[in-house]
Design a protein around this motif. Structure first.
Motif, short mmCIF file in Angstrom:
data_model
loop_
_atom_site.label_atom_id
_atom_site.label_comp_id
_atom_site.label_asym_id
_atom_site.label_seq_id
_atom_site.Cartn_x
_atom_site.Cartn_y
_atom_site.Cartn_z
N THR A 1 0.86 -1.18 0.00
CA THR A 1 0.00 0.00 0.00
C THR A 1 0.90 1.23 0.00
O THR A 1 1.59 1.49 0.99
N GLY B 1 2.66 4.45 0.54
CA GLY B 1 2.60 5.46 1.59
C GLY B 1 2.01 4.97 2.90
O GLY B 1 1.88 5.74 3.85
N LYS B 2 1.65 3.68 2.95
CA LYS B 2 1.05 3.13 4.17
C LYS B 2 1.69 1.79 4.49
O LYS B 2 2.56 1.30 3.77
N ALA B 3 1.22 1.17 5.54
CA ALA B 3 1.78 -0.12 5.95
C ALA B 3 1.38 -1.22 4.97
O ALA B 3 0.29 -1.20 4.40
N ASP B 4 2.29 -2.16 4.76
CA ASP B 4 1.96 -3.36 3.99
C ASP B 4 1.06 -4.24 4.84
O ASP B 4 1.19 -4.26 6.07
N GLU C 1 -1.99 -0.51 11.92
CA GLU C 1 -1.56 0.78 11.38
C GLU C 1 -2.56 1.31 10.37
O GLU C 1 -2.90 2.50 10.37
N LEU C 2 -3.06 0.44 9.50
CA LEU C 2 -3.99 0.86 8.46
C LEU C 2 -5.36 1.22 9.01
O LEU C 2 -6.11 1.98 8.39
N GLN D 1 -6.16 2.89 11.70
CA GLN D 1 -6.22 4.03 12.61
C GLN D 1 -7.40 4.93 12.25
O GLN D 1 -7.71 5.15 11.08
N ASP E 1 -9.55 7.96 11.33
CA ASP E 1 -9.32 9.20 10.59
C ASP E 1 -10.41 10.19 10.99
O ASP E 1 -11.57 10.02 10.63
#
Length: 268
Positions: A187, A189-192, A216-217, A219, A221
């Motif tokens: 992904t 800019g984000k965590a795999d 992490e993904l 979180q 918003d």
């Protein structure tokens, strides 16, 4: 879609929105998938409803009276929700979901012995399972036949990434279907995130997601609701598909006209 086919049985662009009564880390949440250009989904008889327990939601709901004094609500796409007049459980308002099963023993064997859920309650015609009694549960009710049609989804659990490969291996050894073998999805800019997607005896899709990347993904918003409203307001996909359909129709009409013209030349 991507490798894990999050867009479902449809070709083309899609987007998803995670929605629930609390953060994904501690609450059962829904993943709403929007397929651009699709204005109706063919419902099957597999998903029998989601169960919500909340005095406040019950008071605000205008639904038909259903089982055990609950209210039954139907979403715009036809999905059923049952709201009970009870205090909110410790795991959040979503108490669980109900799915159909053509063979309860096969369902129990797969979900408990392969996926590792605990059987909380079982009778001749239904069984309730879950990972923890304080969390949302999955209830299966016997049904002679199941049709997933084209509106089916999947159930997802976050699992330590170290357990994904072993879970896949166990499922294979017991002869169960693996829809997506262990894979790590990049992904930008984000965590795999690593996943394995299983197929149960009735064809339900169950996704085990590596907990580390998931945390992490997932979180929260704070701008999520505003971004969703903005995307809905700016969505012009129906207009685009309508124009595309018109252009395709015009193209086909021109081909037919040309064919008739050629035919007339040949027979004159």
């Amino acid at each position: 879609g991507i490798n894990a086919e999050y867009g479902g049985p449809y070709q083309g662009r899609w987007s998803k929105t995670m929605i629930g009564y609390g953060v994904e880390d501690t609450n059962f949440v829904l993943e709403l998938t929007y397929n651009y250009g699709i204005d109706k989904y063919l419902l099957g008889n597999d998903f029998l409803g989601m169960h919500i327990e909340s005095n406040d939601v019950f008071s605000a709901a205008n639904g038909e009276e259903a089982e055990a004094g609950s209210k039954m609500l139907t979403s715009p796409d036809g999905y059923l929700f049952y709201v009970g007049n009870k205090p909110v459980p410790s795991g959040g308002p979503v108490a669980g979901i109900t799915l159909a099963s053509t063979n309860l023993q096969a369902t129990v064997d797969f979900w408990s012995k392969v996926l590792g859920l605990t059987v909380f309650k079982q009778s001749e015609n239904e069984v309730t399972l879950g990972f923890d009694s304080s969390q949302a549960s999955i209830r299966f009710v016997y049904q002679a036949e199941i049709n997933h049609a084209k509106a089916y989804g999947r159930v997802a659990f976050s699992v330590p990434i170290s357990e994904l490969a072993d879970a896949e291996k166990l499922a294979r050894e017991k002869g169960h279907e693996i829809l997506t073998p262990f894979v790590t999805l990049k992904t930008e800019g984000k965590a795999d995130v690593s996943v394995v997607i299983f197929g149960d005896p009735d064809g339900y899709e169950i996704c085990f997601v590596g907990d580390e990347g998931f945390r992490e993904l997932s979180q929260f918003d704070p701008e999520g609701s505003n971004l969703l409203d903005k995307a809905i307001d700016e969505d012009k996909s129906n207009e685009w598909f309508a124009k595309k359909a018109y252009r395709n129709l015009l193209h086909e009409f021109n081909k037919i006209t040309l064919a008739l013209f050629v035919f007339e030349l040949r027979v004159t």
